[in-house]
Design an enzyme around this catalytic site. Structure first.
Site, mmCIF file in Angstrom:
data_model
loop_
_atom_site.group_PDB
_atom_site.id
_atom_site.type_symbol
_atom_site.label_atom_id
_atom_site.label_comp_id
_atom_site.label_asym_id
_atom_site.label_seq_id
_atom_site.Cartn_x
_atom_site.Cartn_y
_atom_site.Cartn_z
ATOM 1 N N SER A 132 0.849 -1.195 0.000
ATOM 2 C CA SER A 132 0.000 0.000 0.000
ATOM 3 C C SER A 132 0.876 1.234 0.000
ATOM 4 O O SER A 132 2.010 1.218 0.501
ATOM 5 C CB SER A 132 -0.881 -0.001 1.256
ATOM 6 O OG SER A 132 -1.510 1.247 1.437
ATOM 7 N N TYR A 145 -2.384 -0.427 10.469
ATOM 8 C CA TYR A 145 -2.375 -0.762 9.044
ATOM 9 C C TYR A 145 -1.101 -0.265 8.376
ATOM 10 O O TYR A 145 -0.405 -1.013 7.680
ATOM 11 C CB TYR A 145 -3.594 -0.154 8.367
ATOM 12 C CG TYR A 145 -3.659 -0.381 6.874
ATOM 13 C CD1 TYR A 145 -4.139 -1.573 6.358
ATOM 14 C CD2 TYR A 145 -3.239 0.612 5.981
ATOM 15 C CE1 TYR A 145 -4.200 -1.788 4.987
ATOM 16 C CE2 TYR A 145 -3.297 0.410 4.611
ATOM 17 C CZ TYR A 145 -3.778 -0.789 4.119
ATOM 18 O OH TYR A 145 -3.829 -0.989 2.765
#
Length: 237
Positions: A132, A145
């Protein structure tokens, strides 16, 4: 590529990857905790076998490894796509919440790479870790995250170096804002702000991410390993 394992395959980017790999002639072992039981789907070119699976479970990885070895003999590619996103700021994050995200995103990726290395033939194969842009820069509001995605970058580099002598290539893909249910877990205000920061002025489609992943999982990328590919519409420029 003949046989591939794909985690997080039930929707969004994962479903797009499964569909594309199968359309290119691959047999895809599609894993997701959202699946129930085992189902099989034949496409015009390839085949998708779906089964329920917890990527953070060592026992589940042992189970699926035995099944793959018995039925297919080996795999040619692994795509570590499974992830959870719980947007919690650093000072509000709990140990349990942090461990839950780490278990899926980071431990799941580790277990997948280890299992895949044992299932790949002497001629090698490819591992693609879906990371990501949250692992490329400070990402406020989702401490666990973002931390897990930064960790996967290092895991990709080390695994690429250690598995190179077995001709196993390991690369990472960093999607930006993609039109998936996971993105919808942001607040509307955050989503509007993030989209406005994309030079191409739109969200990515899951199939756009899938095409990059499919290339890295294919023999066409045979001299690429330990690399990171950003696909974010220019957001991190």
């Amino acid at each position: 590529m003949k046989t591939a394992i794909l985690t997080g395959a039930a929707g969004g980017i994962g479903a797009a990857i499964a569909t594309l790999l199968a359309s290119n002639g691959a047999t895809v072992i599609a894993l997701d905790r959202s699946f129930t039981g085992v189902s099989e789907q034949a496409t015009d070119a390839g085949h998708i076998l779906s089964t329920s699976f917890d990527v953070s479970s060592e026992a589940d990885w042992s189970r699926i490894s035995r099944m793959v070895a018995e039925r297919f003999g080996h795999i040619d590619a692994l795509v570590n796509n499974a992830a959870i996103f719980n947007p919690v700021p650093f000072l509000e994050e709990s140990v349990a919440g942090f461990q839950a995200v780490t278990g899926v995103n980071q431990i799941g990726t580790f277990l997948g790479m280890r299992a895949a290395a044992a299932l790949m033939p002497a001629q090698g194969g490819a591992i693609v870790n879906v990371c990501s842009t949250g692992g490329l820069r400070g990402f406020s509001g989702a401490f666990a995250y973002s931390t897990s995605k930064w960790a996967i970058r290092g895991m990709t580099k080390v695994a690429a170096r250690e598995l190179a002598n077995r001709n196993i290539r390991v690369n990472a893909v960093h999607p930006g804002l993609v039109d998936t249910p996971m993105l919808g877990e942001n607040t509307a205000q955050n989503l509007t702000k993030m989209t406005a920061s994309v030079p191409l002025n739109r969200l990515a489609r899951p199939d756009e991410i899938a095409r990059l992943v499919a290339f890295l999982a294919s023999p066409g990328s045979e001299y690429i390993t330990g690399s990171e590919f950003t696909i974010d519409g220019g957001q991190t420029i």
